[in-house]
Scaffold this motif. Structure first.
Motif, PDB file in Angstrom:
ATOM      1  N   SER A  84       1.081   9.022   6.440  1.00  8.09           N
ATOM      2  CA  SER A  84       1.484   9.790   7.026  1.00  8.09           C
ATOM      3  C   SER A  84       0.730   9.596   7.826  1.00  8.09           C
ATOM      4  N   TYR A  85       0.887   9.159   9.197  1.00  8.18           N
ATOM      5  CA  TYR A  85      -0.703   9.590   9.952  1.00  8.18           C
ATOM      6  C   TYR A  85      -0.570  11.175  10.527  1.00  8.18           C
ATOM      7  N   GLU A  86       0.012  11.305  10.426  1.00  4.60           N
ATOM      8  CA  GLU A  86       0.158  13.471  10.567  1.00  4.60           C
ATOM      9  C   GLU A  86      -0.373  13.666   9.419  1.00  4.60           C
ATOM     10  N   GLU A  87      -0.323  12.940   8.188  1.00 10.45           N
ATOM     11  CA  GLU A  87      -1.523  14.189   7.616  1.00 10.45           C
ATOM     12  C   GLU A  87      -2.581  13.939   7.435  1.00 10.45           C
ATOM     13  N   ALA A  88      -2.993  12.427   7.560  1.00  9.69           N
ATOM     14  CA  ALA A  88      -4.459  11.617   7.729  1.00  9.69           C
ATOM     15  C   ALA A  88      -4.986  12.763   8.460  1.00  9.69           C
ATOM     16  N   ALA A  89      -4.379  12.745  10.233  1.00 12.69           N
ATOM     17  CA  ALA A  89      -4.738  13.616  11.024  1.00 12.69           C
ATOM     18  C   ALA A  89      -5.038  14.996  10.203  1.00 12.69           C
ATOM     19  N   GLU A  90      -4.789  15.881  10.183  1.00  9.86           N
ATOM     20  CA  GLU A  90      -4.858  17.258   8.977  1.00  9.86           C
ATOM     21  C   GLU A  90      -6.341  16.683   8.353  1.00  9.86           C
ATOM     22  N   PHE A  91      -6.329  16.410   7.579  1.00 14.02           N
ATOM     23  CA  PHE A  91      -6.849  16.236   6.379  1.00 14.02           C
ATOM     24  C   PHE A  91      -8.485  15.502   6.901  1.00 14.02           C
ATOM     25  N   GLY A  92      -8.652  14.844   7.729  1.00 12.31           N
ATOM     26  CA  GLY A  92      -9.685  13.627   7.943  1.00 12.31           C
ATOM     27  C   GLY A  92     -10.117  14.899   9.473  1.00 12.31           C
ATOM     28  N   ASP A  93     -11.525  13.257   9.283  1.00 16.87           N
ATOM     29  CA  ASP A  93     -13.234  14.500  10.433  1.00 16.87           C
ATOM     30  C   ASP A  93     -13.327  12.936  10.120  1.00 16.87           C
ATOM     31  N   VAL A  94     -13.439  12.242   9.862  1.00 12.12           N
ATOM     32  CA  VAL A  94     -13.776  10.690  10.136  1.00 12.12           C
ATOM     33  C   VAL A  94     -12.443   9.960   9.748  1.00 12.12           C
ATOM     34  N   HIS A  95     -12.194   9.263  10.387  1.00 11.47           N
ATOM     35  CA  HIS A  95     -10.920   7.924  10.190  1.00 11.47           C
ATOM     36  C   HIS A  95     -11.711   6.995   9.866  1.00 11.47           C
ATOM     37  N   PHE A  96     -11.672   5.914   9.145  1.00  9.68           N
ATOM     38  CA  PHE A  96     -12.054   4.539   8.745  1.00  9.68           C
ATOM     39  C   PHE A  96     -11.064   3.689   9.245  1.00  9.68           C
ATOM     40  N   VAL A  97     -10.915   3.206  10.196  1.00  6.98           N
ATOM     41  CA  VAL A  97      -9.949   1.571  10.734  1.00  6.98           C
ATOM     42  C   VAL A  97     -10.409   0.523   9.616  1.00  6.98           C
ATOM     43  N   CYS A  98      -9.559   0.191   8.799  1.00  8.20           N
ATOM     44  CA  CYS A  98      -9.785  -0.805   7.925  1.00  8.20           C
ATOM     45  C   CYS A  98      -8.550  -2.309   7.615  1.00  8.20           C
ATOM     46  N   VAL A  99      -7.975  -2.617   8.719  1.00 10.07           N
ATOM     47  CA  VAL A  99      -6.445  -3.052   8.732  1.00 10.07           C
ATOM     48  C   VAL A  99      -7.329  -4.514   8.803  1.00 10.07           C
ATOM     49  N   GLY A 100      -6.338  -5.003   8.879  1.00 14.66           N
ATOM     50  CA  GLY A 100      -6.441  -6.681   8.559  1.00 14.66           C
ATOM     51  C   GLY A 100      -6.400  -7.154  10.278  1.00 14.66           C
ATOM     52  N   THR A 101      -7.493  -7.586  10.231  1.00 16.74           N
ATOM     53  CA  THR A 101      -7.202  -9.055  12.172  1.00 16.74           C
ATOM     54  C   THR A 101      -7.157 -10.600  11.693  1.00 16.74           C
ATOM     55  N   PRO A 102      -5.719 -11.144  11.228  1.00 15.64           N
ATOM     56  CA  PRO A 102      -5.704 -12.632  10.806  1.00 15.64           C
ATOM     57  C   PRO A 102      -5.400 -13.311  12.020  1.00 15.64           C
ATOM     58  N   GLN A 103      -5.708 -15.051  11.465  1.00 17.56           N
ATOM     59  CA  GLN A 103      -5.879 -15.128  12.870  1.00 17.56           C
ATOM     60  C   GLN A 103      -4.494 -15.293  13.838  1.00 17.56           C
ATOM     61  N   ARG A 104      -4.275 -15.452  14.314  1.00 18.87           N
ATOM     62  CA  ARG A 104      -2.515 -15.350  15.402  1.00 18.87           C
ATOM     63  C   ARG A 104      -1.628 -16.786  15.542  1.00 18.87           C
ATOM     64  N   ALA A 105      -0.599 -15.779  14.965  1.00 21.26           N
ATOM     65  CA  ALA A 105       0.149 -17.760  14.886  1.00 21.26           C
ATOM     66  C   ALA A 105      -0.034 -18.230  16.272  1.00 21.26           C
TER      67      ALA A 105
END
Length: 466
Positions: A84-105
């Protein structure tokens, strides 16, 4: 309105509460390690199956030490997971973005759609001042774009700041690299963002102090912070391809690349790390990062500066093909216009992960070699201590063994393509009793070639005269 500089997190908790958005290799490792440091941590991902496994203490990746950290911190209550994004927003002070950045097709550039989805998913739910910190490897200019996205999607009354703090994890040593980093980089625009990042890393600095270590902190601008990781990866890729290019020269001249690497490695300006010739680099970072770096340089008018990375990429690809030539030589088969034909030959391929101590097969040179050998009509049997299931999903046209013994049984040729300790420490005499023919290609130059030759093996290394 910018929040007042204060040591008190917006949530009112004693320490900043941390979220790690994206719980793949990067996010799950950071989440468990920062919980180990004493922070309250929430790992968030839209992949329900992955979150269910993590919440149950099941680690979906192979990374030494991570299983224990995950289970211990789930049990302590410092670590939990959500979709849940809503839960993450309610919980966190600092939000680390850790998703992938693969090569485009459709080209070499990085696909930033996962970063966009995270920022636009989180920002609308923020109800108090927050810091969004990018950890993913991205093209220069991404942090400014993320800042624009956050400002566009956040509620008008909420202050949202952005920072960039790249990761420097080595697969197989990732937990150690989080807990005992050789440096941290903070790309910030505001003093509040800098203070929050320091607070989010305070326990890490305290751990270093108890061990009489220092963690260098580089505080810089967005663009420099974004460039640090891709520049480091480009340098490492260049060093690896340099020694592999020297291997090509050694093969043509009869020299030994291992002795060459040892000799130049004594020069303190060069050093001996990343100077092992082999079948090249792979994984989820170096190959796609150097391509994305070239693409972004072209976009900003600096393409000529990185033209050398194209040759780095080509050298890397060529070394994989070298195994076919060595196999044809060992098996005394001609190489025709369509390549060699190894019909009726059983080949044991030892390794599938792109390097030891991981189950990651992304852009794996070893798996590429197995695929190329399969196209020669050979009977290819692959064994890897950890990466078999991931490899099977990537390459289904070969057989997979459950053990090294099973893979070697009746083989006419053995190819070592990942430098696992199990292969490096194998007894060549005992292994020779399993194989039908004692022929071996050391694709990683990781074996004691003298002992294999003494045991009767016809040995071929990369860039070696023996």
């Amino acid at each position: 309105m910018q929040p007042q500089a204060t040591s008190t997190p917006p949530s009112g908790a004693p320490k900043p509460r941390l979220t790690f958005l994206g719980t793949g290799y990067l996010g799950s490792t950071y989440a468990a390690c920062f919980a180990e440091l004493g922070y309250e941590v929430l790992g968030m991902d839209v992949d329900e199956a992955k979150i269910a496994k993590l919440a149950a203490g099941e680690n979906p990746i192979h990374e030494p030490g991570l299983d224990e950290l995950l289970k211990r911190n789930l049990a302590s209550g410092r670590l939990r997971f959500s979709t849940s994004y809503e839960e993450a927003a309610e919980f966190g002070d600092v939000h680390f973005v850790c998703v992938g950045t693969p090569q485009r097709a459709d080209g070499m550039a990085a696909d930033l759609s996962y970063i966009e989805a995270v920022v636009t998913g989180l920002a609308p739910h923020l109800r108090r001042p927050a810091l969004i910190v990018g950890k993913s490897t991205v093209p220069v200019g991404t942090a400014n774009w993320v800042e624009e996205l956050a400002q566009k999607y956040k509620p008008d009354a909420v202050d949202v700041h952005v920072a960039w703090s790249p990761e420097f994890l080595r697969e197989g040593f990732a937990c150690e690299d989080v807990l005992r980093p050789d440096r941290v980089v903070f790309g910030v625009k505001t003093d509040w963002a800098r203070q929050m990042l320091y607070a989010a890393h305070k326990a890490l600095f305290e751990l270093a102090a108890t061990e009489d270590r220092e963690v260098p902190v580089v505080v810089t601008d967005f663009a420099t912070a974004e460039l640090v990781k891709v520049a480091a990866n480009a340098f490492l890729a260049t060093k690896i391809s340099f020694i592999n290019a020297m291997a090509e020269v050694c093969e043509a001249s009869g020299a030994d690349v291992t002795m060459l690497a040892k000799s130049i490695g004594y020069d303190a300006r060069i050093g001996n790390k990343f100077l092992r010739a082999g079948i090249g680099f792979g994984g989820g970072c170096l190959p796609k990062d150097i391509r994305a770096f070239q693409a972004r340089a072209q976009e900003i008018g600096a393409g000529e500066a990185l033209r050398f990375l194209h040759e780095v990429d080509l050298v890397n690809t060529r070394r994989r093909n070298r195994v076919l030539a060595l196999a044809a030589d060992l098996l005394d088969r001609p190489i025709g216009p369509a390549g060699p034909d190894f019909s009726g030959v059983r080949i044991a391929v030892l390794g599938a992960a792109f390097k030891p101590n991981t189950d990651d097969v992304r852009d794996s040179p070893g798996l590429a070699v197995a695929k190329a050998l399969a196209k020669t009509n050979a009977e290819v049997v692959v064994y890897d201590p950890e990466a078999t299931e991931n490899a099977r999903r990537e390459l289904s046209t070969v057989a997979y063994a459950k053990s090294m013994t099973e893979a070697l049984q009746g083989s006419a040729l053995t190819c070592v393509v990942t430098a696992w300790d199990e292969f490096r420490r194998a007894d060549p005499a005992a292994v020779g009793e399993l194989a039908a023919e004692r022929r071996i290609i050391d694709g990683m130059n990781c074996l004691d070639h003298a002992s294999w030759i003494a045991a009767g093996w016809d040995y071929r290394g990369m860039g070696r005269s023996v």
